[in-house]
Write a protein that holds these residues in place. Structure first.
Motif, PDB file in Angstrom:
ATOM      1  N   HIS A 225       0.834  -1.199   0.000  1.00 26.72           N
ATOM      2  CA  HIS A 225       0.000   0.000   0.000  1.00 26.72           C
ATOM      3  C   HIS A 225       0.871   1.252   0.000  1.00 26.72           C
ATOM      4  CE1 HIS A 225      -3.414   2.543   1.145  1.00 26.72           C
ATOM      5  NE2 HIS A 225      -4.200   1.503   0.995  1.00 26.72           N
TER       6      HIS A 225
ATOM      7  N   GLU B 260       0.790  11.575   3.874  1.00 25.33           N
ATOM      8  CA  GLU B 260       0.816  11.998   5.273  1.00 25.33           C
ATOM      9  C   GLU B 260      -0.224  11.240   6.093  1.00 25.33           C
ATOM     10  OE1 GLU B 260       1.425  16.147   6.180  1.00 25.33           O
ATOM     11  OE2 GLU B 260       0.053  15.970   7.858  1.00 25.33           O
ATOM     12  N   PHE B 261      -1.361  10.941   5.464  1.00 25.09           N
ATOM     13  CA  PHE B 261      -2.398  10.195   6.185  1.00 25.09           C
ATOM     14  C   PHE B 261      -1.954   8.767   6.489  1.00 25.09           C
ATOM     15  CE2 PHE B 261      -6.725  12.343   5.820  1.00 25.09           C
ATOM     16  CZ  PHE B 261      -6.193  13.595   5.679  1.00 25.09           C
ATOM     17  N   GLN B 262      -1.197   8.179   5.567  1.00 27.60           N
ATOM     18  CA  GLN B 262      -0.915   6.742   5.704  1.00 27.60           C
ATOM     19  C   GLN B 262      -0.008   6.378   6.872  1.00 27.60           C
ATOM     20  OE1 GLN B 262      -0.272   4.149   2.065  1.00 27.60           O
ATOM     21  NE2 GLN B 262      -0.543   6.161   1.172  1.00 27.60           N
ATOM     22  N   PHE B 263       0.784   7.339   7.355  1.00 27.52           N
ATOM     23  CA  PHE B 263       1.544   7.026   8.559  1.00 27.52           C
ATOM     24  C   PHE B 263       0.583   6.578   9.656  1.00 27.52           C
ATOM     25  CE2 PHE B 263       4.546   9.936   6.498  1.00 27.52           C
ATOM     26  CZ  PHE B 263       5.714   9.238   6.651  1.00 27.52           C
ATOM     27  N   GLY B 264      -0.541   7.295   9.748  1.00 25.67           N
ATOM     28  CA  GLY B 264      -1.496   6.959  10.795  1.00 25.67           C
ATOM     29  C   GLY B 264      -2.435   5.831  10.415  1.00 25.67           C
ATOM     30  N   THR B 265      -2.912   5.841   9.170  1.00 22.38           N
ATOM     31  CA  THR B 265      -3.916   4.846   8.811  1.00 22.38           C
ATOM     32  C   THR B 265      -3.322   3.447   8.726  1.00 22.38           C
ATOM     33  OG1 THR B 265      -3.552   5.442   6.512  1.00 22.38           O
ATOM     34  CG2 THR B 265      -5.479   6.393   7.583  1.00 22.38           C
ATOM     35  N   ASN B 266      -2.183   3.304   8.079  1.00 18.03           N
ATOM     36  CA  ASN B 266      -1.639   1.973   7.841  1.00 18.03           C
ATOM     37  C   ASN B 266      -0.466   1.597   8.743  1.00 18.03           C
ATOM     38  OD1 ASN B 266      -2.881   3.042   5.235  1.00 18.03           O
ATOM     39  ND2 ASN B 266      -2.784   0.851   4.870  1.00 18.03           N
TER      40      ASN B 266
ATOM     41  N   GLY C 277      -7.220  -3.270   3.966  1.00 19.91           N
ATOM     42  CA  GLY C 277      -6.039  -2.768   3.278  1.00 19.91           C
ATOM     43  C   GLY C 277      -6.115  -3.025   1.781  1.00 19.91           C
TER      44      GLY C 277
ATOM     45  N   PHE D 197       3.788   2.273  14.385  1.00 22.94           N
ATOM     46  CA  PHE D 197       4.989   3.051  14.096  1.00 22.94           C
ATOM     47  C   PHE D 197       4.777   4.525  14.453  1.00 22.94           C
ATOM     48  CE2 PHE D 197       6.772   5.825  10.726  1.00 22.94           C
ATOM     49  CZ  PHE D 197       8.109   5.723  11.036  1.00 22.94           C
ATOM     50  N   SER D 198       3.618   5.067  14.080  1.00 21.33           N
ATOM     51  CA  SER D 198       3.345   6.483  14.357  1.00 21.33           C
ATOM     52  C   SER D 198       3.290   6.752  15.846  1.00 21.33           C
ATOM     53  CB  SER D 198       2.011   6.898  13.745  1.00 21.33           C
ATOM     54  OG  SER D 198       2.039   6.732  12.372  1.00 21.33           O
TER      55      SER D 198
ATOM     56  N   SER E  26       0.037   2.670  12.190  1.00 19.27           N
ATOM     57  CA  SER E  26      -0.312   3.400  13.406  1.00 19.27           C
ATOM     58  C   SER E  26       0.631   3.063  14.561  1.00 19.27           C
ATOM     59  CB  SER E  26      -1.756   3.116  13.789  1.00 19.27           C
ATOM     60  OG  SER E  26      -1.936   1.743  14.035  1.00 19.27           O
TER      61      SER E  26
ATOM     62  N   ILE F 190      -1.195  14.072  -0.360  1.00 16.56           N
ATOM     63  CA  ILE F 190      -1.993  14.086   0.877  1.00 16.56           C
ATOM     64  C   ILE F 190      -2.140  12.669   1.441  1.00 16.56           C
ATOM     65  CG2 ILE F 190      -4.203  14.755   1.900  1.00 16.56           C
ATOM     66  CD1 ILE F 190      -4.403  16.927  -0.239  1.00 16.56           C
ATOM     67  N   PRO F 191      -2.411  11.656   0.597  1.00 19.81           N
ATOM     68  CA  PRO F 191      -2.503  10.294   1.161  1.00 19.81           C
ATOM     69  C   PRO F 191      -1.227   9.838   1.864  1.00 19.81           C
ATOM     70  CG  PRO F 191      -3.410  10.312  -1.058  1.00 19.81           C
ATOM     71  CD  PRO F 191      -2.788  11.662  -0.832  1.00 19.81           C
TER      72      PRO F 191
ATOM     73  N   SER G 299      -0.706  -1.119  11.272  1.00 16.41           N
ATOM     74  CA  SER G 299      -1.948  -0.950  12.045  1.00 16.41           C
ATOM     75  C   SER G 299      -2.577  -2.316  12.285  1.00 16.41           C
ATOM     76  CB  SER G 299      -2.929  -0.065  11.280  1.00 16.41           C
ATOM     77  OG  SER G 299      -2.361   1.189  11.021  1.00 16.41           O
TER      78      SER G 299
END
Lengths: 454, 348
Positions: free
Chosen positions: A10, A72-78, A405, A82-83, A80, A69-70, A397
């Motif tokens: 992903h 920056e979002f993916q650190f959290g969405t996929n 996913g 690690f974030s 998490s 934009i996706p 995540s």
């Protein structure tokens, strides 16, 4: 399926696709500043050229934004877990990117694209310069983020597994980041220079807008030669040596050096075979790898056998190919640009169709080389997310199922296919219409970012 | 320190809603508002130079949230996985709609991208409202601070809610109506002639609807989560916030009637800002409440980054945002005034 696989694909898919656009815009931003500088001395051809490339820039910029934009979002969405563990550190450069770069870039891009008649000559030059600055600052913060994962510095590991920052300057001045930044930005300029030179070659070969084609060739070839050389020496060379120092197992994997050797060879071609631990069908030069890393052909280079197998990069063949594609293409770039530059300086390039053809056909190659370079870095970092500290298998995540996913991966694949088609149509139309519309009759008008100045 | 960063993140997200809100709102209503191709083009022109900068507030706000509250970022982004991905896709389609409609001069091409722009804007507004609704309602947090929500279950708020239930759908409707009004007022500020008149009429017509849904959403919030009133009863001065919301609503009505669009638009900015401030006060010091057990709430204290990083962050954030606000003032001044048929067209 192991869930970490889907999250890796992903991220890999979306980031690989995304980076096709910023590598051009970051390089092109610099070239547009060059064109504006040439234009400010009075040559209207360069001003038209700057407007033409600004339109190409606008299309690429919008693609870069919407596919960025996706990321920056993916650190959290996929990723998490690690974030949660590393956010105190890498959240910092990511937030700074937004605050220091994106605001700058977006504000002055609008001004640059729409504001030419509202600004003085120098005012418009500054708008171009600030867009360039913004995009290069953005690149820096992303590299800092990646560099911390490659070579963690300035951190404290808390008992609960979270990382805390101990030195802000240490994070930003991570030696890995500085080397990688130089190498990466040079790569971006190469992409832009090849695209500009190829467009110029196309116009000259086609005898369509030939005076613009010649201007594009002059800028593209001169800049392309400088940065093709810088890409190998010193930036690539320094990064390779530093990597051999801090990630020796990665370097062994890149060369598929299964056994420690004195006078280690460099492999030009071959297929690494992890089962038999050798390279099939090798074409090799003895001693070269030792020389590249240590400056003497006799030096000993550590092979993969020195490291436990669970520390090996988990996909040696891919790492090997990615690295060799990057290095091989890098060599080709110097060659093709050097030949073109010599012809250019002797004022023979525009008549030498045999030399224009390789320039035209080479424009996809820097995209491949940049992608392969990033794959070398990221596949080489495996099996770690944070090198030596946090494994990839511990970062995704846990509550996002494989099915979810896959659902969104397929969604992105479909959407990006549509984007690709639209992108090709739009860029083709711009190249087809050429740079002259700016000074001719106004075509259909509009003021979205990608259609300014028509 | 935690409180400072709570308000910093809240302020950035509010800036996003107010700024990107008007161009999303413009997308929501532009198919009804603009009758001809020229008028639609004017609407795009009104937002063309600024929409991208407005969207940066989402990225910068998200990045700051990640940096200051890693646990919240990790938990919320993975728990709201499906709606966030849908939001990403909608952002992509919306950007394409804005940027590509003018590239090919055929009607089918233009209509297609106008449709993308409108539909994506409507759905984004609904999703943003529902997202806020989810945060106010709470989510089924596990002991480790993580959760995963399906898009919908049985449309009830308990015991196992989805992203969409009756309460969050109300939030979505409020956001849709509020941004439609916001967008209409922006268009009114930026245009003249029949398009301008229609924008003002639309805002006026939507105004009573906005009053109604705002009131319903406030009552529903108190009903499903009485603890949202806690900070208000402890610090009655906080009741100024709903008062300002009411005054802002009145401002929209009064100023749009008397033809002072700029003030009406600013009233709408104030309405959106103080709705969000009100929600932030209702949550504080919780960042993401647990739907089941208050002990599992993700609080500021629990999610906060290390103090060194946050102190350094305060310095660069202060400088960076001051500069960014400077850009915005500069750019909005450069592109101030009404858009018309020739604005932004390159003249050689």
């Amino acid at each position: 399926m192991d869930p970490s696989v889907i999250h890796r694909i992903h991220f890999a898919f979306t980031v690989t696709y995304h980076y096709l656009f910023p590598q051009l815009t970051m390089g092109l931003a610099l070239l547009i500043v060059v064109l504006k500088s040439l234009g400010i001395r009075g040559s209207e051809i360069y001003n038209d050229a700057a407007r033409f490339w600004a339109r190409i820039f606008g299309i690429n910029f919008v693609m870069g934004v919407v596919t960025g934009i996706p990321m920056e979002f993916q650190f959290g969405t996929n990723w998490s877990e690690f974030s949660r563990l590393t956010g105190g550190i890498i959240g910092q450069p990511l937030a700074m990117e937004g605050v220091f770069s994106f605001f700058l870039e977006s504000a002055f891009l609008g001004l640059f694209l729409f504001g030419e008649k509202r600004l003085s000559k120098w005012g418009h030059w500054w708008a171009a310069f600030l867009v360039f600055l913004g995009s290069w600052i953005s690149g820096f913060f992303i590299i800092v983020t990646d560099a911390w994962m490659q070579h963690p510095v300035a951190y404290r590991l808390l008992p609960d597994g979270r990382f805390q920052l101990t030195s802000f300057s240490g994070l930003l001045l991570n030696p890995w980041a500085l080397l990688q930044y130089a190498h990466n930005m040079s790569g971006a300029v190469i992409t832009a220079a090849f695209v500009m030179a190829a467009t110029g070659a196309f116009y000259v070969l086609e005898n369509k807008f030939p005076e613009y084609g010649r201007a594009f060739l002059r800028v593209g070839v001169n800049v392309g030669l400088i940065f093709s050389i810088l890409q190998i020496f010193p930036t690539g060379d320094l990064q390779g040596r530093y990597m051999a120092h801090v990630q020796p197992v990665t370097v062994a994997g890149m060369e598929a050096l299964f056994k420690t050797e004195k006078g280690a060879p460099i492999v030009l071609l071959g297929q690494p075979n992890p089962q038999t631990r050798q390279i099939d069908n090798p074409i090799i030069f003895n001693g070269v790898l030792s020389y590249l890393i240590y400056g003497t052909t006799a030096a000993e280079v550590k092979g993969l056998n020195e490291f436990p197998q669970d520390l090996w990069p988990d996909n040696i063949p891919l790492l090997f190919y990615a690295y060799h594609i990057m290095a091989g293409l890098g060599t080709w770039f110097v060659l093709v640009m050097a030949v073109a530059a010599i012809l250019l300086w002797r004022k023979k390039l525009f008549q030498s169709r045999w030399a224009l053809w390789p320039l035209l056909l080479s424009f996809p190659l820097p995209y491949i080389a940049n992608t392969a370079g990033w794959m070398t870095a990221e596949v080489g970092r495996q099996p770690w997310l944070v090198y030596g500290l946090l494994r990839t298998s511990a970062g995704y995540s846990k509550y996002v199922t494989v099915a979810n996913g896959l659902f969104t991966l397929l969604g992105f694949m479909g959407l990006y296919t549509v984007l690709s088609v639209l992108f090709i149509v739009l860029v083709y139309r711009e190249i087809e219409r050429g740079p002259q519309i700016a000074s001719g009759k106004p075509v259909q008008s509009g003021t979205a970012l990608t259609v300014a100045q028509e | 320190m935690g409180t400072i960063w709570f308000w910093i993140v809240a302020a950035m997200l509010a800036a996003y809603v107010v700024l990107d809100g008007f161009d999303i709102g413009a997308g929501v209503i532009h198919l009804f508002l603009a009758k001809t191709n020229e008028e639609r083009q004017l609407i795009i022109r009104a937002i063309g130079p600024v929409w991208d900068g407005n969207e940066v507030w989402l990225l910068a706000g998200g990045g700051t949230l990640y940096f200051a509250f890693p646990l919240l970022y990790a938990s919320a982004f993975s728990g709201f996985y499906l709606p966030l991905m849908i939001v990403l896709w909608l952002l992509i389609w919306r950007a394409l709609g804005i940027e590509l409609r003018m590239h090919v001069g055929t009607r089918v091409w233009r209509d297609f991208f106008d449709g993308c722009f409108a539909l994506a804007s409507v759905l984004l507004a609904v999703f943003y409202g529902a997202a806020l609704g989810n945060v106010l309602r709470g989510v089924p947090l596990g002991p480790d601070g993580f959760f995963f929500l399906p898009l919908w279950t049985n449309w009830r708020v308990a015991p196992n809610p989805g992203i969409l239930d009756w309460y969050t759908v109300i939030g979505g409707v409020v956001a849709l109506v509020a941004l439609a009004v916001h967008g209409a007022l922006y268009i009114a500020v930026k245009t003249e002639g029949p398009l301008h008149d229609r924008a003002v009429r639309t805002a006026r017509w939507l105004w009573p609807v906005l009053i109604l849904v705002t009131a319903v959403s406030l009552l529903a919030t108190i009903a499903i989560r009485p603890s949202t009133l806690r900070n208000y009863t402890n610090y009655p001065v906080a009741f100024l916030i709903p008062v300002i919301v009411v005054v802002s609503l009145l401002g929209i009505f009064v100023f749009s009637r008397s033809g002072r669009e700029r003030l009406a638009f600013l009233s709408s900015c104030s309405y959106l800002t103080f709705m969000l401030v009100g929600a932030a006060v209702a949550l504080y010091p919780v960042l993401l409440p647990s739907a089941t057990d208050p002990a599992r709430d993700i609080t500021i204290e629990r999610a906060l980054s290390g103090s060194y990083a946050l102190s350094v962050g305060l310095i660069w954030w202060g400088c960076g945002i001051a500069i960014a606000i400077g850009y915005f003032v500069f750019i909005y001044r450069m592109f101030a005034g009404k858009v018309n048929r020739t604005s932004g067209v390159y003249e050689h």
